[in-house]
Scaffold this active site. Structure first.
Site, PDB file in Angstrom:
ATOM      1  N   CYS A 163      51.407  -9.845  73.794  1.00 42.75           N
ATOM      2  CA  CYS A 163      50.179  -9.101  73.825  1.00 42.75           C
ATOM      3  C   CYS A 163      50.191  -7.724  72.739  1.00 42.75           C
ATOM      4  O   CYS A 163      49.436  -7.275  72.058  1.00 42.75           O
ATOM      5  CB  CYS A 163      49.588  -8.463  74.878  1.00 42.75           C
ATOM      6  SG  CYS A 163      48.796 -10.024  75.695  1.00 42.75           S
ATOM      7  N   LYS A 166      50.144  -8.395  68.916  1.00 40.22           N
ATOM      8  CA  LYS A 166      48.816  -9.113  68.793  1.00 40.22           C
ATOM      9  C   LYS A 166      47.673  -7.977  69.070  1.00 40.22           C
ATOM     10  O   LYS A 166      46.952  -7.935  67.862  1.00 40.22           O
ATOM     11  CB  LYS A 166      48.514 -10.276  69.821  1.00 40.22           C
ATOM     12  CG  LYS A 166      47.247 -10.547  70.177  1.00 40.22           C
ATOM     13  CD  LYS A 166      47.363 -11.746  71.073  1.00 40.22           C
ATOM     14  CE  LYS A 166      47.003 -11.273  72.405  1.00 40.22           C
ATOM     15  NZ  LYS A 166      45.737 -11.000  72.955  1.00 40.22           N
ATOM     16  N   PHE A 190      61.043 -12.323  76.980  1.00 43.83           N
ATOM     17  CA  PHE A 190      60.953 -11.111  76.434  1.00 43.83           C
ATOM     18  C   PHE A 190      61.197  -9.966  77.364  1.00 43.83           C
ATOM     19  O   PHE A 190      61.210  -8.803  76.860  1.00 43.83           O
ATOM     20  CB  PHE A 190      59.457 -10.916  75.931  1.00 43.83           C
ATOM     21  CG  PHE A 190      58.397 -10.692  76.865  1.00 43.83           C
ATOM     22  CD1 PHE A 190      57.883 -11.703  77.589  1.00 43.83           C
ATOM     23  CD2 PHE A 190      57.976  -9.554  77.037  1.00 43.83           C
ATOM     24  CE1 PHE A 190      56.908 -11.514  78.528  1.00 43.83           C
ATOM     25  CE2 PHE A 190      56.717  -8.846  77.942  1.00 43.83           C
ATOM     26  CZ  PHE A 190      56.526 -10.079  78.626  1.00 43.83           C
TER      27      PHE A 190
HETATM   28  P1  NAD Z   1      47.837 -18.335  78.176  1.00 40.36           P
HETATM   29  O1  NAD Z   1      47.659 -18.803  77.065  1.00 40.36           O
HETATM   30  O2  NAD Z   1      48.812 -18.180  79.205  1.00 40.36           O
HETATM   31  O3  NAD Z   1      46.408 -18.996  79.062  1.00 40.36           O
HETATM   32  C1  NAD Z   1      45.164 -19.203  78.611  1.00 40.36           C
HETATM   33  C2  NAD Z   1      44.710 -20.615  78.986  1.00 40.36           C
HETATM   34  O4  NAD Z   1      43.219 -20.921  78.495  1.00 40.36           O
HETATM   35  C3  NAD Z   1      45.552 -21.761  78.793  1.00 40.36           C
HETATM   36  O5  NAD Z   1      46.045 -22.600  79.669  1.00 40.36           O
HETATM   37  C4  NAD Z   1      44.427 -22.744  77.805  1.00 40.36           C
HETATM   38  O6  NAD Z   1      44.808 -23.943  78.073  1.00 40.36           O
HETATM   39  C5  NAD Z   1      43.223 -22.126  78.494  1.00 40.36           C
HETATM   40  N1  NAD Z   1      42.093 -22.550  77.764  1.00 40.36           N
HETATM   41  C6  NAD Z   1      41.852 -21.916  76.364  1.00 40.36           C
HETATM   42  N2  NAD Z   1      40.667 -22.598  75.961  1.00 40.36           N
HETATM   43  C7  NAD Z   1      40.063 -23.194  77.083  1.00 40.36           C
HETATM   44  C8  NAD Z   1      38.801 -23.864  77.306  1.00 40.36           C
HETATM   45  N3  NAD Z   1      37.990 -23.781  75.963  1.00 40.36           N
HETATM   46  N4  NAD Z   1      38.409 -24.462  78.304  1.00 40.36           N
HETATM   47  C9  NAD Z   1      39.485 -24.389  79.375  1.00 40.36           C
HETATM   48  N5  NAD Z   1      40.692 -23.733  79.311  1.00 40.36           N
HETATM   49  C10 NAD Z   1      41.026 -23.125  78.044  1.00 40.36           C
HETATM   50  O7  NAD Z   1      47.334 -16.845  78.032  1.00 40.36           O
HETATM   51  P2  NAD Z   1      47.513 -15.588  78.968  1.00 40.36           P
HETATM   52  O8  NAD Z   1      48.647 -15.144  78.558  1.00 40.36           O
HETATM   53  O9  NAD Z   1      46.848 -15.866  80.499  1.00 40.36           O
HETATM   54  O10 NAD Z   1      46.487 -14.518  78.320  1.00 40.36           O
HETATM   55  C11 NAD Z   1      44.741 -14.887  78.336  1.00 40.36           C
HETATM   56  C12 NAD Z   1      44.268 -13.804  77.875  1.00 40.36           C
HETATM   57  O11 NAD Z   1      44.740 -12.439  78.791  1.00 40.36           O
HETATM   58  C13 NAD Z   1      44.668 -13.238  76.510  1.00 40.36           C
HETATM   59  O12 NAD Z   1      43.570 -12.465  75.864  1.00 40.36           O
HETATM   60  C14 NAD Z   1      45.661 -11.955  76.725  1.00 40.36           C
HETATM   61  O13 NAD Z   1      45.712 -11.079  75.522  1.00 40.36           O
HETATM   62  C15 NAD Z   1      45.061 -11.470  77.874  1.00 40.36           C
HETATM   63  N6  NAD Z   1      46.329 -10.683  78.619  1.00 40.36           N
HETATM   64  C16 NAD Z   1      47.575 -11.138  79.149  1.00 40.36           C
HETATM   65  C17 NAD Z   1      48.338 -10.567  79.562  1.00 40.36           C
HETATM   66  C18 NAD Z   1      49.624 -11.215  79.900  1.00 40.36           C
HETATM   67  O14 NAD Z   1      50.480 -10.462  80.578  1.00 40.36           O
HETATM   68  N7  NAD Z   1      49.895 -12.588  79.557  1.00 40.36           N
HETATM   69  C19 NAD Z   1      48.061  -9.375  80.283  1.00 40.36           C
HETATM   70  C20 NAD Z   1      46.612  -8.767  79.985  1.00 40.36           C
HETATM   71  C21 NAD Z   1      45.735  -9.376  79.424  1.00 40.36           C
HETATM   72  C1  UGA Z   2      51.962  -5.152  78.640  1.00 38.77           C
HETATM   73  C2  UGA Z   2      51.429  -3.958  79.381  1.00 38.77           C
HETATM   74  O1  UGA Z   2      52.364  -3.225  79.920  1.00 38.77           O
HETATM   75  C3  UGA Z   2      50.471  -4.569  80.156  1.00 38.77           C
HETATM   76  O2  UGA Z   2      49.645  -3.246  80.985  1.00 38.77           O
HETATM   77  C4  UGA Z   2      49.368  -5.283  79.725  1.00 38.77           C
HETATM   78  O3  UGA Z   2      48.404  -5.703  80.443  1.00 38.77           O
HETATM   79  C5  UGA Z   2      49.990  -6.398  79.048  1.00 38.77           C
HETATM   80  O4  UGA Z   2      51.237  -6.039  78.277  1.00 38.77           O
HETATM   81  C6  UGA Z   2      48.978  -7.332  78.142  1.00 38.77           C
HETATM   82  O5  UGA Z   2      47.961  -6.948  77.691  1.00 38.77           O
HETATM   83  O6  UGA Z   2      49.535  -8.439  77.999  1.00 38.77           O
HETATM   84  P1  UGA Z   2      53.915  -6.854  79.293  1.00 38.77           P
HETATM   85  O7  UGA Z   2      53.963  -7.234  77.849  1.00 38.77           O
HETATM   86  O8  UGA Z   2      53.718  -8.012  80.308  1.00 38.77           O
HETATM   87  O9  UGA Z   2      52.625  -5.916  79.812  1.00 38.77           O
HETATM   88  O10 UGA Z   2      55.309  -6.282  79.813  1.00 38.77           O
HETATM   89  P2  UGA Z   2      55.881  -4.519  79.500  1.00 38.77           P
HETATM   90  O11 UGA Z   2      56.565  -4.314  80.646  1.00 38.77           O
HETATM   91  O12 UGA Z   2      54.673  -3.629  78.794  1.00 38.77           O
HETATM   92  O13 UGA Z   2      57.180  -4.875  78.578  1.00 38.77           O
HETATM   93  C7  UGA Z   2      56.595  -5.151  76.957  1.00 38.77           C
HETATM   94  C8  UGA Z   2      57.782  -5.285  76.283  1.00 38.77           C
HETATM   95  O14 UGA Z   2      58.305  -3.881  75.864  1.00 38.77           O
HETATM   96  C9  UGA Z   2      59.083  -5.941  76.689  1.00 38.77           C
HETATM   97  O15 UGA Z   2      59.685  -6.543  75.983  1.00 38.77           O
HETATM   98  C10 UGA Z   2      59.937  -4.706  77.191  1.00 38.77           C
HETATM   99  O16 UGA Z   2      61.292  -5.189  77.483  1.00 38.77           O
HETATM  100  C11 UGA Z   2      59.560  -3.740  76.382  1.00 38.77           C
HETATM  101  N1  UGA Z   2      59.879  -2.216  76.706  1.00 38.77           N
HETATM  102  C12 UGA Z   2      59.092  -2.008  77.736  1.00 38.77           C
HETATM  103  C13 UGA Z   2      60.738  -1.435  76.195  1.00 38.77           C
HETATM  104  O17 UGA Z   2      61.489  -2.099  75.449  1.00 38.77           O
HETATM  105  N2  UGA Z   2      60.860  -0.358  76.654  1.00 38.77           N
HETATM  106  C14 UGA Z   2      60.249   0.149  77.760  1.00 38.77           C
HETATM  107  O18 UGA Z   2      60.368   1.429  78.146  1.00 38.77           O
HETATM  108  C15 UGA Z   2      59.217  -0.612  78.333  1.00 38.77           C
END
Ligand code: NAD
Ligand code: UGA
Length: 454
Positions: free
Chosen positions: A271, A274, A333
């Protein structure tokens, strides 16, 4: 009440499991078009590794938590529909490499409009550009056979590896909605779900655009802190200052605070990069190139930090790693996740392979096949890349060890035993500052960290 969530990934699975756990009277169904993923959610081996998740799923699954591929059926049944599909960076056309690819969001909006037989509350859980709610509203309104839809923004702030902790006691829950009677009613319906376990003063409500934007800004600020401390780590390397001491000294200032100041080989994860690219693209679209350039530098510094680590290994090993075995410890990661998306380890491995090193990777949670695909691409083979079953196997006969993920087990390895099995001089590069460099130097290692005095 029936809730469904479209998207059974890192966000949809854990967040819905938590809602089901805390609200036994609500039926929660997570749907996905990926049948393999749904089968895994219904099995003993969940598709994602997340501490505490197994327990939560075991308690609620089959009671009021279900996983299904029946997207249409669950749309019909549900009062609230969460959308937690992926929103990756666009790889084609206008905005390629920066803008968010919204095709999955649009496709879900169309599917909801097609199958809904009554009004629904649609909740954006995915991270999306500001104004996406307008697009969802327009699509459902023009296809909805007269049903009334409310669209809310409810971004997710969980971090991988601590998802269950973050969902159990979130710093805040953010809900954005329209300030109309219908919008207020929808906001309250969603707030009352979270209020079962989150104190009301931590549930913030805003207008739609503030909520959508806050998610991008939160990630941009977090990533900026890491790039800031990583930039200082380079200055520490040059001057003999210790980046952990600097972080501690500045973090004591309550205006700065101590968290998220750990220098590293570079941030990864699906994230941060992106979402910053998404933010910079938005800024440019709104005619704000200076703002875009400011945030872009956070990503630029991170790219540099990743390449700096590999370059340093090559330089220390007398400017050649050709045919030398290098052990890469950790591939995820960050620790406590099996997620490798945008992991710095990918860049480090590629850089070392391009110098013809023999790279041997060990990670406690990432499968060997996935490591190979991430580094080389699907179907590509390279005999110089191998995967070890444990850290000792990876390090045996290696000229250098590179710690890339901060897994706890790397802190307590028997480094004297490892040292004995390495050609000399034996190098160790700690990309996470987790091991005791003085103790390693005592053993005989030429050991260095990130921003640590030599
Ligand atoms: P992911 O890729 O793990 O999961 C997304 C799922 O959606 C996939 O399994 C895919 O098959 C499904 N999908 C896509 N299109 C579909 C459709 N039309 N119908 C049914 N299923 C469908 O993604 P994620 O990591 O869970 O992230 C999802 C969103 O949440 C992203 O926008 C991401 O930026 C946000 N987000 C992620 C995190 C994180 O820690 N990964 C944290 C906060 C926010
Ligand atoms: C991050 C945010 O922390 C969440 O709040 C958010 O919801 C999420 O992105 C998202 O939108 O996906 P995440 O990417 O899961 O969460 O993990 P982090 O703990 O934030 O770490 C991100 C990266 O930064 C890792 O590679 C970690 O090792 C690195 N990091 C983190 C550092 O190098 N230094 C730090 O002090 C903290």
């Amino acid at each position: 009440m029936n809730i469904c969530c479209i998207g059974a990934g890192y966000v949809g699975g854990p967040t819905m499991a938590m809602i089901a756990l805390k609200c036994p009277d609500i039926t929660v169904t997570v749907v996905d078009m990926n049948a393999g993923r749904i089968a895994a959610w219904n099995s003993d081996k969940l598709p994602i590794f997340e501490p505490g998740l197994d327990d939560v799923v075991k308690q609620a699954r089959g009671r009021n938590l279900f996983f299904s591929t029946d997207v249409a059926g669950q749309i019909k049944k549900s009062d609230i529909i969460f959308v937690a599909v992926n929103t990756p960076t666009k790889t084609y056309g206008v905005g390629a490499g920066r803008a968010a690819d919204l095709r999955y969001i649009e496709s879900v909006a169309r599917t909801i409009a097609e199958h809904a037989e009554s009004g629904k509350i649609i909740v954006e859980k995915s991270t999306i550009p500001v104004k996406t709610a307008d697009a969802i509203k327009a699509i459902v309104a023009s296809n909805s056979k007269g049903h009334k839809f409310e669209v809310l923004s409810n971004p997710e702030f969980l971090a991988e590896g601590t998802a269950i902790q973050d969902l159990t006691a979130p710093d805040r829950v953010l809900i954005g909605g329209e300030r109309t009677p219908g919008g207020e009613k929808a906001i309250e319906a969603l707030a009352s779900v979270y209020a079962r376990w989150v104190p009301r003063d931590r549930i913030i409500t805003t207008n739609l655009w503030s909520s959508e934007l806050s998610k991008l800004v939160a990630n941009a600020f977090l990533a900026q802190r890491i790039s800031s401390i990583n930039s200082i780590s380079a200055l520490c390397d040059a001057t003999g200052a210790d980046v952990d001491e600097v972080a501690n000294a500045i973090g004591k200032d309550s205006r700065i605070g101590p968290k998220f100041l750990k220098a590293s080989v570079g941030f990864g994860g699906s994230c941060f990069q992106k979402d910053i690219l998404n933010l910079t693209y938005l800024c440019e679209s709104f005619g704000l190139p200076e703002v875009a350039a400011y945030w872009n530098s956070v990503v630029g510094l991170n790219d540099w930090q990743k390449s700096r680590f590999a370059a340093r290994i090559v330089k220390a090993l007398f400017n050649t790693v050709a045919d030398k075995k290098i052990a890469v410890l950790g591939f995820a990661f960050k620790k406590d996740t099996n997620d490798t998306r945008e992991s710095a380890a990918i860049n480090v491995c590629r850089d070392l392979l391009s110098e013809h090193a023999k790279v041997c990777v060990y990670d406690p949670k990432v499968p060997a096949d996935e490591i190979k695909v991430d580094v080389l691409g699907k179907g590509v083979e390279n005999a110089r890349l191998s995967i070890a079953k444990d850290a000792y196997e990876a390090c045996a006969g290696a000229h250098a060890i590179a710690i890339v993920t901060e897994w706890d087990e790397f802190k307590t390895l028997d480094y004297a035993k490892i040292y004995a099995g390495m050609p000399k001089p034996a190098f160790l590069f700690d990309g996470r500052n987790i091991v005791n460099l003085a103790a390693l130097r005592q053993i005989g290692f030429t050991a260095s960290g990130i921003g640590k005095p030599a």
